[in-house]
Design a protein around this motif. Structure first.
Motif, PDB file in Angstrom:
ATOM      1  N   UNK A   1      -3.524 -12.608  -7.053  1.00  0.00           N
ATOM      2  CA  UNK A   1      -4.875 -12.597  -7.622  1.00  0.00           C
ATOM      3  C   UNK A   1      -5.531 -11.239  -7.385  1.00  0.00           C
ATOM      4  N   UNK A   2      -5.303 -10.654  -6.223  1.00  0.00           N
ATOM      5  CA  UNK A   2      -5.908  -9.356  -5.911  1.00  0.00           C
ATOM      6  C   UNK A   2      -5.448  -8.287  -6.900  1.00  0.00           C
ATOM      7  N   UNK A   3      -4.144  -8.302  -7.224  1.00  0.00           N
ATOM      8  CA  UNK A   3      -3.629  -7.320  -8.165  1.00  0.00           C
ATOM      9  C   UNK A   3      -4.262  -7.509  -9.544  1.00  0.00           C
ATOM     10  N   UNK A   4      -4.357  -8.761  -9.974  1.00  0.00           N
ATOM     11  CA  UNK A   4      -4.995  -9.037 -11.259  1.00  0.00           C
ATOM     12  C   UNK A   4      -6.439  -8.551 -11.249  1.00  0.00           C
ATOM     13  N   UNK A   5      -7.173  -8.880 -10.187  1.00  0.00           N
ATOM     14  CA  UNK A   5      -8.563  -8.429 -10.085  1.00  0.00           C
ATOM     15  C   UNK A   5      -8.665  -6.910 -10.219  1.00  0.00           C
ATOM     16  N   UNK A   6      -7.771  -6.211  -9.539  1.00  0.00           N
ATOM     17  CA  UNK A   6      -7.831  -4.749  -9.547  1.00  0.00           C
ATOM     18  C   UNK A   6      -7.570  -4.183 -10.938  1.00  0.00           C
ATOM     19  N   UNK A   7      -6.506  -4.643 -11.591  1.00  0.00           N
ATOM     20  CA  UNK A   7      -6.121  -4.018 -12.860  1.00  0.00           C
ATOM     21  C   UNK A   7      -7.077  -4.353 -13.997  1.00  0.00           C
ATOM     22  N   UNK A   8      -7.794  -5.500 -13.910  1.00  0.00           N
ATOM     23  CA  UNK A   8      -8.749  -5.843 -14.973  1.00  0.00           C
ATOM     24  C   UNK A   8     -10.153  -5.350 -14.657  1.00  0.00           C
ATOM     25  N   UNK A   9     -10.327  -4.721 -13.491  1.00  0.00           N
ATOM     26  CA  UNK A   9     -11.628  -4.147 -13.158  1.00  0.00           C
ATOM     27  C   UNK A   9     -12.619  -5.091 -12.542  1.00  0.00           C
ATOM     28  N   UNK A  10     -12.135  -6.208 -11.996  1.00  0.00           N
ATOM     29  CA  UNK A  10     -13.018  -7.131 -11.291  1.00  0.00           C
ATOM     30  C   UNK A  10     -13.203  -6.667  -9.849  1.00  0.00           C
ATOM     31  N   UNK A  11     -14.234  -7.179  -9.155  1.00  0.00           N
ATOM     32  CA  UNK A  11     -14.372  -6.878  -7.724  1.00  0.00           C
ATOM     33  C   UNK A  11     -13.156  -7.383  -6.958  1.00  0.00           C
ATOM     34  N   UNK A  12     -12.749  -6.665  -5.939  1.00  0.00           N
ATOM     35  CA  UNK A  12     -11.637  -7.114  -5.109  1.00  0.00           C
ATOM     36  C   UNK A  12     -12.053  -8.320  -4.283  1.00  0.00           C
ATOM     37  N   UNK A  13     -11.086  -9.191  -4.000  1.00  0.00           N
ATOM     38  CA  UNK A  13     -11.375 -10.402  -3.244  1.00  0.00           C
ATOM     39  C   UNK A  13     -11.260 -10.188  -1.752  1.00  0.00           C
ATOM     40  N   UNK A  14     -11.690 -11.177  -0.951  1.00  0.00           N
ATOM     41  CA  UNK A  14     -11.630 -11.066   0.505  1.00  0.00           C
ATOM     42  C   UNK A  14     -10.183 -11.072   0.996  1.00  0.00           C
ATOM     43  N   UNK A  15      -9.936 -10.351   2.078  1.00  0.00           N
ATOM     44  CA  UNK A  15      -8.579 -10.240   2.628  1.00  0.00           C
ATOM     45  C   UNK A  15      -8.448 -10.867   4.013  1.00  0.00           C
ATOM     46  N   UNK A  16      -9.488 -11.523   4.500  1.00  0.00           N
ATOM     47  CA  UNK A  16      -9.417 -12.160   5.810  1.00  0.00           C
ATOM     48  C   UNK A  16      -8.410 -13.314   5.786  1.00  0.00           C
ATOM     49  N   UNK A  17      -7.672 -13.451   6.869  1.00  0.00           N
ATOM     50  CA  UNK A  17      -6.722 -14.559   6.990  1.00  0.00           C
ATOM     51  C   UNK A  17      -7.419 -15.778   7.578  1.00  0.00           C
ATOM     52  N   UNK A  18      -7.114 -16.957   7.015  1.00  0.00           N
ATOM     53  CA  UNK A  18      -7.659 -18.196   7.572  1.00  0.00           C
ATOM     54  C   UNK A  18      -6.585 -19.016   8.287  1.00  0.00           C
ATOM     55  N   UNK A  19      -5.323 -18.565   8.215  1.00  0.00           N
ATOM     56  CA  UNK A  19      -4.227 -19.272   8.893  1.00  0.00           C
ATOM     57  C   UNK A  19      -3.129 -18.275   9.239  1.00  0.00           C
ATOM     58  N   UNK A  20      -2.361 -18.613  10.261  1.00  0.00           N
ATOM     59  CA  UNK A  20      -1.184 -17.805  10.609  1.00  0.00           C
ATOM     60  C   UNK A  20       0.011 -18.419   9.883  1.00  0.00           C
ATOM     61  N   UNK A  21       0.787 -17.554   9.222  1.00  0.00           N
ATOM     62  CA  UNK A  21       1.844 -18.009   8.326  1.00  0.00           C
ATOM     63  C   UNK A  21       3.180 -17.368   8.703  1.00  0.00           C
TER      64      UNK A  21
END
Length: 360
Positions: free
Chosen positions: A292-312
């Motif tokens: 989703x972040x890549x899509x947001x970037x290439x279409x010119x939308x604001x970047x999304x949050x990058x905080x982690x909510x779980x350890x994976x």
């Protein structure tokens, strides 16, 4: 949003129809975009979840023209797409992200390492090698052991060979077909880390927490994220990512593989100008994943949050390991991501699973 931001209903083109293109298409669909895939393989994994697929070689002029006309922006899922194809799209007026500079830089290991060192993103010592005589001189300069890699192509451990004694030089050079190569000094690193970062069209940068990676046979097997690292290490990784993104005038998501040295220093192993295997953990560990972040970037939308909510713990499923899907799907801590590939060849990436280790 800005006047140049693409609205839902716009069309995104993706060069490449593999699993990364598939997951990009799925993310784009959630945001209301249509996706057209260009890939030479009929019925590709990405093509089956997209609005349309153009079946053609990546350097087919007519297919590229068709893709450019049909799409509002074009991106790519892997770095072995010819840089000339991206240049052709741009020359024809198509909006492309990331641009050809990032692609060309990542496709040549000498150009890549030269750029990185100039961008204050240090690497191991290296030397370009075009002949056996140059390889011998590079061994004298860098010492042994050292890793010989082809300058172009090669991934997942392919196109590279270790040289452990001077007598190995000739056979190593022959093993790579005498192609232009790079000799890299050995890195006595403690562990491999990676950072996934994104840069928007407005220059904004978003960086995810570091992941810790483990390989077998040159292929990534697991990523544990967020990695347990000091705050100073995370900050240094963020500085490196920002410097790389700015130096390439980059738009989109990038993967940066890092060596953590015994003294805590970070060296860049390589960059991948695309969404990256070591970022798959974000699908179940973050609100906004790397796709989703890549899509947001290439279409010119604001970047999304990058905080982690779980350890994976992300694990790749190779070859017939994908047959474990039923048992894995029965585990409430596991989320299965299948790629829809028809043939489970040995060593082929067929799926990955994200195991939730706990909330943060």
């Amino acid at each position: 949003m800005t006047a140049s931001s693409l609205p839902p209903g716009s069309t995104i083109g993706v060069l490449g129809g593999g699993q990364l293109g598939r997951m990009l298409s799925q993310a784009a669909s959630r945001l209301g975009f249509d996706v057209i895939i260009l890939d030479p393989e009929p019925d590709s994994p990405a093509g089956r979840v997209s609005a349309r697929q153009i079946i053609a070689a990546y350097d087919d002029p007519e297919a590229l023209s068709e893709l450019g006309r049909a799409c509002d922006v074009v991106t790519f899922e892997f770095e072995n797409v010819p840089a000339a194809s991206v240049e052709r799209l741009e020359a024809a007026g198509a909006r492309v992200a990331p641009g050809p500079l990032a692609l060309a830089t990542a496709q040549d290991r000498v150009a890549e390492k030269s750029f990185l060192n100039g961008a204050e993103a240090p690497t191991v010592a290296f030397a370009p090698v075009a002949t056996l005589a140059e390889l011998t001189a590079a061994i004298d300069a860098l010492g042994l052991p050292a890793l010989l890699k082809t300058r172009r192509d090669g991934y997942d451990g392919k196109g590279q060979v270790w040289i452990r004694s001077p007598e190995d030089a000739e056979s190593a050079f022959s093993a790579l077909g005498g192609r232009p190569a790079i000799l890299e000094a050995a890195a006595d690193f403690v562990r491999e880390l990676s950072v996934i970062a994104a840069r928007g069209r407005d220059g904004a940068v978003a960086v995810y927490p570091l992941g810790e990676n483990h390989h077998a046979g040159g292929v990534l097997r697991t990523t544990l994220a967020p990695a347990e690292v000091p705050t100073t290490t995370q900050r240094r990784a963020e500085q490196i990512a920002r410097s790389i993104l700015g130096g390439l005038d980059y738009v989109g998501v990038i993967g940066v593989e890092l060596f953590e040295m015994a003294d805590g220093a970070l060296l860049v192993n390589e960059i991948a100008p695309r969404v990256h295997n070591t970022g798959h953990w974000t699908q179940d560990g973050c609100v906004c994943d790397q796709f989703e972040q890549h899509v947001r970037a290439v279409v010119g939308w604001p970047l999304g949050p990058t905080d982690a909510h779980a350890r994976i713990e992300m694990s790749n499923l190779l070859g017939d390991e994908v047959d474990q899907w039923a048992a894995l799907a029965a585990d409430p801590a596991v989320r299965v991501h299948l790629y829809g590939k028809a043939e489970a060849r040995p060593g082929r990436k067929m799926a990955h699973v994200n195991r939730v280790l706990g909330a943060l």
